[in-house]
Enzyme design. Structure first.
Site, mmCIF file in Angstrom:
data_model
loop_
_atom_site.group_PDB
_atom_site.id
_atom_site.type_symbol
_atom_site.label_atom_id
_atom_site.label_comp_id
_atom_site.label_asym_id
_atom_site.label_seq_id
_atom_site.Cartn_x
_atom_site.Cartn_y
_atom_site.Cartn_z
ATOM 1 N N GLY A 2 -24.559 5.856 2.337
ATOM 2 C CA GLY A 2 -25.692 5.492 1.501
ATOM 3 C C GLY A 2 -25.525 6.104 0.127
ATOM 4 N N GLN A 33 -27.995 9.288 -8.100
ATOM 5 C CA GLN A 33 -26.734 9.992 -7.821
ATOM 6 C C GLN A 33 -25.629 9.610 -8.806
ATOM 7 O OE1 GLN A 33 -26.956 9.155 -3.325
ATOM 8 N NE2 GLN A 33 -25.790 11.042 -3.463
ATOM 9 N N CYS A 58 -24.319 14.982 2.069
ATOM 10 C CA CYS A 58 -24.680 14.211 0.880
ATOM 11 C C CYS A 58 -23.504 14.202 -0.087
ATOM 12 C CB CYS A 58 -25.904 14.849 0.222
ATOM 13 S SG CYS A 58 -26.453 14.016 -1.270
ATOM 14 N N LEU A 59 -23.184 13.024 -0.624
ATOM 15 C CA LEU A 59 -22.078 12.933 -1.583
ATOM 16 C C LEU A 59 -22.316 13.834 -2.792
ATOM 17 C CD1 LEU A 59 -21.480 9.050 -1.602
ATOM 18 C CD2 LEU A 59 -20.052 10.783 -0.488
ATOM 19 N N HIS A 70 -33.360 10.055 3.670
ATOM 20 C CA HIS A 70 -32.485 10.868 2.817
ATOM 21 C C HIS A 70 -32.356 10.238 1.414
ATOM 22 C CE1 HIS A 70 -28.638 13.297 2.175
ATOM 23 N NE2 HIS A 70 -28.593 12.392 1.208
ATOM 24 N N GLU A 71 -32.094 8.930 1.390
ATOM 25 C CA GLU A 71 -31.913 8.252 0.088
ATOM 26 C C GLU A 71 -33.231 8.175 -0.672
ATOM 27 O OE1 GLU A 71 -28.989 8.006 -0.816
ATOM 28 O OE2 GLU A 71 -28.005 8.076 1.128
ATOM 29 N N HIS A 102 -33.814 11.094 -2.803
ATOM 30 C CA HIS A 102 -33.101 11.083 -4.088
ATOM 31 C C HIS A 102 -33.941 10.402 -5.173
ATOM 32 C CE1 HIS A 102 -29.191 12.743 -3.164
ATOM 33 N NE2 HIS A 102 -29.016 11.930 -2.129
#
Ligand SMILES: [Zn+2]
Length: 178
Positions: free
Chosen positions: A44, A49, A94-95, A136-137, A140
């Site tokens: 995702g 991000q 997480c990226l 999670h997304e 962000h």
């Protein structure tokens, strides 16, 4: 291609604005997000991000483990309209917080209202890893990171570990370049 932002970049902490352009500009941003997500081998990716403060994210997670084919979904202006009281513990990474992961407790099932890739309004229930990824997304989009759900000591430790990981990666990259 868009550049992935990582902690401690303050841009990750800015709340995104709703998407109000439903034309080629937004489509290009979405395509860029999909490209970056796959390039980084993520499940995702949210617009903040890569420094775009618009409320959308992309996700590619199969509904079940047996299901291997792509399940690419786009969520524009998502709203979490309900969350189950029942919670589950799952390991998140997480990226934007590379090199670390941690167990996080969140609702097991959620109902989400959003616009899909064709800007069509949808309302759907999600569970399992999809629900987890959406929560999670969604974080962000409001300037939150999964580590914010952890006790302060644990959060501090993870951010320190991620900083060290990033330093090591940079050194390796520089060594490879020279
Ligand atoms: Zn993330």
């Amino acid at each position: 291609m868009f550049k992935l932002l990582t902690v401690p970049n303050p841009k990750l902490r800015i709340e995104a604005e709703p998407v109000d352009d439903f034309g080629p500009e937004t489509i290009a941003l979405i395509d860029g997000a999909i490209e970056l997500m796959y390039a980084q081998e993520g499940a995702g990716l949210a617009a903040p991000q890569f420094g775009v403060h618009k409320k959308f994210f992309v996700m590619d997670i199969p509904e079940s483990r047996e299901d291997e084919k792509s399940q690419l979904q786009v969520f524009i202006n998502p709203e979490i309209i309900s969350q189950s009281e029942e919670q589950v513990v799952l390991t998140e990474g997480c990226l934007s917080v590379p090199g670390v992961s941690a167990e996080v407790t969140r609702s097991k099932e959620i109902r989400v209202r959003y616009l899909d890739r064709d800007f069509k309004s949808r309302e759907r229930d999600f569970f399992g890893w999809q629900a987890r990824c959406i929560l999670h997304e969604y974080d962000h989009l409001v300037g939150k990171l999964y580590v914010d759900h952890l006790p302060p000591m644990k959060r501090k430790m993870l951010l320190k570990e991620s900083a060290r990981y990033q330093r090591e990666q940079n050194q390796e990259n520089q060594a490879n370049e020279s």
